[in-house]
Scaffold this motif. Sequence first.
Motif, PDB file in Angstrom:
ATOM      1  N   PHE A  57      47.313  10.683  43.790  1.00  0.00           N
ATOM      2  CA  PHE A  57      48.090   9.437  43.804  1.00  0.00           C
ATOM      3  C   PHE A  57      48.417   9.057  42.358  1.00  0.00           C
ATOM      4  O   PHE A  57      47.502   8.875  41.543  1.00  0.00           O
ATOM      5  N   VAL A  58      49.699   8.964  42.047  1.00  0.00           N
ATOM      6  CA  VAL A  58      50.125   8.619  40.683  1.00  0.00           C
ATOM      7  C   VAL A  58      50.564   7.158  40.675  1.00  0.00           C
ATOM      8  O   VAL A  58      51.540   6.780  41.341  1.00  0.00           O
ATOM      9  N   GLU A  59      49.843   6.349  39.935  1.00  0.00           N
ATOM     10  CA  GLU A  59      50.126   4.911  39.904  1.00  0.00           C
ATOM     11  C   GLU A  59      51.544   4.660  39.380  1.00  0.00           C
ATOM     12  O   GLU A  59      51.990   5.277  38.416  1.00  0.00           O
ATOM     13  N   GLY A  60      52.234   3.772  40.058  1.00  0.00           N
ATOM     14  CA  GLY A  60      53.588   3.397  39.640  1.00  0.00           C
ATOM     15  C   GLY A  60      54.684   4.186  40.314  1.00  0.00           C
ATOM     16  O   GLY A  60      55.859   3.806  40.229  1.00  0.00           O
ATOM     17  N   ALA A  61      54.335   5.276  40.991  1.00  0.00           N
ATOM     18  CA  ALA A  61      55.352   6.082  41.666  1.00  0.00           C
ATOM     19  C   ALA A  61      55.775   5.403  42.966  1.00  0.00           C
ATOM     20  O   ALA A  61      54.937   5.083  43.809  1.00  0.00           O
ATOM     21  N   GLN A  62      57.078   5.185  43.114  1.00  0.00           N
ATOM     22  CA  GLN A  62      57.626   4.526  44.286  1.00  0.00           C
ATOM     23  C   GLN A  62      58.754   5.367  44.881  1.00  0.00           C
ATOM     24  O   GLN A  62      59.360   6.188  44.184  1.00  0.00           O
ATOM     25  N   PRO A  63      59.026   5.196  46.180  1.00  0.00           N
ATOM     26  CA  PRO A  63      60.151   5.915  46.774  1.00  0.00           C
ATOM     27  C   PRO A  63      61.430   5.724  45.965  1.00  0.00           C
ATOM     28  O   PRO A  63      61.745   4.601  45.544  1.00  0.00           O
ATOM     29  N   GLY A  64      62.140   6.805  45.732  1.00  0.00           N
ATOM     30  CA  GLY A  64      63.348   6.760  44.908  1.00  0.00           C
ATOM     31  C   GLY A  64      63.110   7.196  43.483  1.00  0.00           C
ATOM     32  O   GLY A  64      64.071   7.493  42.747  1.00  0.00           O
ATOM     33  N   ASP A  65      61.848   7.228  43.062  1.00  0.00           N
ATOM     34  CA  ASP A  65      61.512   7.715  41.721  1.00  0.00           C
ATOM     35  C   ASP A  65      61.494   9.248  41.714  1.00  0.00           C
ATOM     36  O   ASP A  65      61.646   9.906  42.741  1.00  0.00           O
ATOM     37  N   THR A  66      61.265   9.789  40.537  1.00  0.00           N
ATOM     38  CA  THR A  66      61.096  11.235  40.363  1.00  0.00           C
ATOM     39  C   THR A  66      59.741  11.481  39.714  1.00  0.00           C
ATOM     40  O   THR A  66      59.357  10.768  38.778  1.00  0.00           O
ATOM     41  N   LEU A  67      59.002  12.471  40.232  1.00  0.00           N
ATOM     42  CA  LEU A  67      57.740  12.863  39.611  1.00  0.00           C
ATOM     43  C   LEU A  67      58.000  14.054  38.707  1.00  0.00           C
ATOM     44  O   LEU A  67      58.481  15.100  39.145  1.00  0.00           O
ATOM     45  N   GLN A  68      57.678  13.887  37.434  1.00  0.00           N
ATOM     46  CA  GLN A  68      57.810  14.968  36.458  1.00  0.00           C
ATOM     47  C   GLN A  68      56.481  15.698  36.346  1.00  0.00           C
ATOM     48  O   GLN A  68      55.439  15.084  36.113  1.00  0.00           O
ATOM     49  N   VAL A  69      56.514  17.021  36.542  1.00  0.00           N
ATOM     50  CA  VAL A  69      55.314  17.853  36.517  1.00  0.00           C
ATOM     51  C   VAL A  69      55.441  18.846  35.363  1.00  0.00           C
ATOM     52  O   VAL A  69      56.213  19.803  35.436  1.00  0.00           O
ATOM     53  N   ASP A  70      54.706  18.599  34.278  1.00  0.00           N
ATOM     54  CA  ASP A  70      54.705  19.519  33.137  1.00  0.00           C
ATOM     55  C   ASP A  70      53.557  20.510  33.306  1.00  0.00           C
ATOM     56  O   ASP A  70      52.396  20.102  33.414  1.00  0.00           O
ATOM     57  N   VAL A  71      53.879  21.807  33.349  1.00  0.00           N
ATOM     58  CA  VAL A  71      52.849  22.837  33.504  1.00  0.00           C
ATOM     59  C   VAL A  71      52.303  23.181  32.112  1.00  0.00           C
ATOM     60  O   VAL A  71      53.016  23.722  31.272  1.00  0.00           O
ATOM     61  N   LEU A  72      51.027  22.865  31.890  1.00  0.00           N
ATOM     62  CA  LEU A  72      50.443  22.959  30.554  1.00  0.00           C
ATOM     63  C   LEU A  72      49.606  24.214  30.335  1.00  0.00           C
ATOM     64  O   LEU A  72      49.739  24.879  29.303  1.00  0.00           O
ATOM     65  N   ARG A  73      48.731  24.535  31.282  1.00  0.00           N
ATOM     66  CA  ARG A  73      47.830  25.686  31.109  1.00  0.00           C
ATOM     67  C   ARG A  73      47.547  26.325  32.456  1.00  0.00           C
ATOM     68  O   ARG A  73      47.464  25.617  33.474  1.00  0.00           O
ATOM     69  N   ILE A  74      47.357  27.657  32.448  1.00  0.00           N
ATOM     70  CA  ILE A  74      46.976  28.385  33.659  1.00  0.00           C
ATOM     71  C   ILE A  74      45.917  29.417  33.295  1.00  0.00           C
ATOM     72  O   ILE A  74      46.066  30.151  32.321  1.00  0.00           O
ATOM     73  N   GLU A  75      44.849  29.448  34.089  1.00  0.00           N
ATOM     74  CA  GLU A  75      43.804  30.457  33.925  1.00  0.00           C
ATOM     75  C   GLU A  75      43.692  31.260  35.211  1.00  0.00           C
ATOM     76  O   GLU A  75      43.542  30.704  36.293  1.00  0.00           O
ATOM     77  N   ASN A  76      43.774  32.596  35.081  1.00  0.00           N
ATOM     78  CA  ASN A  76      43.590  33.495  36.216  1.00  0.00           C
ATOM     79  C   ASN A  76      42.263  34.228  36.096  1.00  0.00           C
ATOM     80  O   ASN A  76      41.768  34.440  34.988  1.00  0.00           O
ATOM     81  N   PRO A  77      41.674  34.662  37.207  1.00  0.00           N
ATOM     82  CA  PRO A  77      40.505  35.534  37.137  1.00  0.00           C
ATOM     83  C   PRO A  77      40.945  36.955  36.778  1.00  0.00           C
ATOM     84  O   PRO A  77      42.101  37.171  36.383  1.00  0.00           O
ATOM     85  N   GLU A  78      40.083  37.929  36.957  1.00  0.00           N
ATOM     86  CA  GLU A  78      40.397  39.294  36.556  1.00  0.00           C
ATOM     87  C   GLU A  78      40.900  40.147  37.712  1.00  0.00           C
ATOM     88  O   GLU A  78      40.985  41.371  37.592  1.00  0.00           O
ATOM     89  N   TRP A  79      41.242  39.531  38.819  1.00  0.00           N
ATOM     90  CA  TRP A  79      41.717  40.304  39.966  1.00  0.00           C
ATOM     91  C   TRP A  79      42.753  39.512  40.753  1.00  0.00           C
ATOM     92  O   TRP A  79      42.885  38.294  40.610  1.00  0.00           O
TER      93      TRP A  79
END
Length: 308
Positions: A68-90
């Motif tokens: 739940f992102v505070e302040g987000a209301q219908p009609g708004d846009t959610l911006q999702v910045d992808v910062l880091r990703i960690e994968n296992p070895e398989w």
Amino acid sequence: MSIHSVRRECANLAWDNSIAPALHVKSGDEITFDCVDASNGQLTAESTVATLETINMAAFNPVNGPVFVEGAQPGDTLQVDVLRIENPEWGWTGLFPGFGLLADEFPEPALKIWKLEEGFAWFDEKKGIKVPLRPFAGEMGVAQKKEGALSTIPPYHTGGNIDTKHITVGSTLFLPVEVEGALFSIGDGHAAQGDGGSAIETPMKVTVRLSVRKDKPYTQTPHFSTVSEPETEYYCTTGVDSDIREATRSAVRNMIAFLVAEYGLSRVEAYILCSVAADLRMHEVVDMPNYVIGMMIPRAVVGPLNTA
């Protein structure tokens, strides 16, 4: 800004605005999600093709959240910045009877377990075939205003299983908000994928920044910005047909034939390689009655042509 985390156990098999939030955050906060793989932990690095006989497909594609992102209301846009990703070895890639673009031509199950190296995974070390890793989350989305549970298998105008390989670290996704708080979830880790294909499925830890935008009312479907890949040389096969799906099937079928003939792969091996490393493109859609669809594989994946 605060940093939060969502545990692997906070996973759901549906998009549903009635699911209680796993976390409340402020706009601009960072969240790290610990996501199980698409099989929901049913496949491991020790699995074999026999394991597929016991798989419960109804448990596939869990998503972590919702947040739940505070302040987000219908009609708004959610911006999702992808910062880091960690994968296992398989990771794993599977062929499941009844699934896939050429399901009728590949009726038998198949499973490939990948060992993930630094930046790549070997497909066939003896033949010099390796796949570059570009990890991303296949599932990213927000809850719809529609009441009731929606499957996590397809994509929607609010996101979901969009399986878009370009939304990786450094990219930004924009999603239309339909309910208060947006209720964002994420999952379905991919270590690599071809455009239009399936993936090297894997668990992952992914960190994103969630921000509420009040200035993008035109966002009615997922939009994204991304950094393009370096200039790459490709080999391309095409399919030409008045039916766009059949043109696509033909392009893939022709790439399989090329890989079998030039690199000595089996048809199953070639189909798996197409799924994780080759890209589908619409080359021509205006000169009716036929479409031209291309499948492009980077030369860096397969190496030089077999001239023996």
